[in-house]
Design a protein around this motif. Structure first.
Motif, short mmCIF file in Angstrom:
data_model
loop_
_atom_site.label_atom_id
_atom_site.label_comp_id
_atom_site.label_asym_id
_atom_site.label_seq_id
_atom_site.Cartn_x
_atom_site.Cartn_y
_atom_site.Cartn_z
N SER A 11 11.01 8.62 -7.86
CA SER A 11 9.66 9.18 -7.79
C SER A 11 8.58 8.13 -7.97
O SER A 11 7.40 8.45 -8.10
N GLU B 156 9.93 10.39 1.06
CA GLU B 156 10.65 11.19 0.07
C GLU B 156 10.66 10.45 -1.27
O GLU B 156 11.70 10.05 -1.79
N SER C 18 4.45 13.57 0.84
CA SER C 18 5.32 12.93 -0.14
C SER C 18 6.05 13.97 -0.97
O SER C 18 5.68 15.15 -1.00
N LYS C 19 7.07 13.49 -1.67
CA LYS C 19 7.80 14.35 -2.59
C LYS C 19 7.02 14.58 -3.86
O LYS C 19 7.09 15.66 -4.48
N THR C 20 6.28 13.56 -4.28
CA THR C 20 5.52 13.68 -5.53
C THR C 20 4.39 12.66 -5.54
O THR C 20 4.27 11.81 -4.65
N PHE D 296 2.81 9.84 -8.24
CA PHE D 296 3.15 9.20 -9.50
C PHE D 296 2.59 7.78 -9.49
O PHE D 296 2.70 7.06 -8.50
N TYR E 136 9.70 20.56 -0.45
CA TYR E 136 8.90 19.80 -1.42
C TYR E 136 8.06 18.70 -0.76
O TYR E 136 7.27 18.04 -1.43
N GLY F 132 7.38 8.85 -4.36
CA GLY F 132 6.05 9.01 -4.90
C GLY F 132 5.02 8.14 -4.20
O GLY F 132 5.34 7.11 -3.60
#
Length: 228
Positions: free
Chosen positions: A89, A112, A130-132, A134, A40, A114
């Protein structure tokens, strides 16, 4: 008690230079298929490719205070690696922190968690994995650790370990193994180039990799379709 360690060990500059432009998949294979961060972890824009020694940073969920502490420990060519102490996140990182890191010559960020301001980060040409993504902002209230070993996206990373990242993901190489692994990377690249020429000339993988006998031993039989 929390701690920020200074003057971390880093691989030799020549070794770090070797890894510039290296492909994650090749490095992963060259060191025995280990060191990959979770699938991810994706770049916020493409193309993107970096390699450098890790400066590690822990942050509390929803709190990016320690990233500011970590920035001071970064040297030109480093890669900042950030791990929340619990899953989060929130948008820990944006264009202002990127400006600060870029001014210090940092190659990019692995986090790891947002990030936000991704359009501006892309315009700045500052690579981030990045993981996400946001927009949720962070506070600055809780301290943690900088330049301690962390587990980021399932990979164990110590300060000064080599981090290599591209469009396919992120891989870490232990700093004391970085020179040996690079030798294996060079061998794999040479071998792959030789195979590429053979493929371009029309040879089949079945023959290049000597697969036919193994396939027969596994029970594969060839037969004409009309004889079925």
């Amino acid at each position: 008690m929390s701690v920020c360690y200074t003057d971390i060990p880093r691989p030799d500059e020549a070794v770090v230079a070797n890894y510039q432009g290296a492909e994650v998949a090749t490095v992963h294979e060259a060191q025995g298929r280990k060191g990959l961060l979770a699938d991810y972890m994706r770049p916020i824009y493409k193309p993107a490719k970096i390699a450098g020694p890790a400066v590690t940073c822990e942050v509390a969920p929803g709190d990016n205070w320690m990233i500011h502490v970590a920035v001071e420990q970064c040297q030109p060519g480093d890669v900042l690696v950030v791990k929340p102490t619990s899953a989060s996140s929130d948008g820990f990182f944006g264009d202002l922190l990127a400006t600060s890191l870029k001014a210090r010559g940092v190659r990019g960020l692995i986090i790891e968690g947002g990030v936000r301001d991704t359009a501006t980060l892309t315009e700045m040409n500052f690579p981030v994995w990045s993981k996400t993504i946001f927009s949720q902002g962070c506070v600055k209230e809780t301290i943690a650790n900088v330049n301690v070993p962390i587990t980021c996206a399932n990979a164990y990373i110590r300060p000064g370990d080599m981090v290599v990242a591209d469009e396919d993901g992120v891989v870490v190489v232990k700093r004391e193994e970085a020179s040996e692994v690079w030798g294996n990377v060079e061998k794999r690249m040479s071998n792959e180039e030789a195979k590429r020429i053979r493929f371009e000339n029309g040879e089949l993988g079945l023959d290049i990799y000597n697969m036919r006998e193994r396939l027969a031993n596994k029970g594969l039989v060839y037969a004409k379709y009309e004889d079925k």
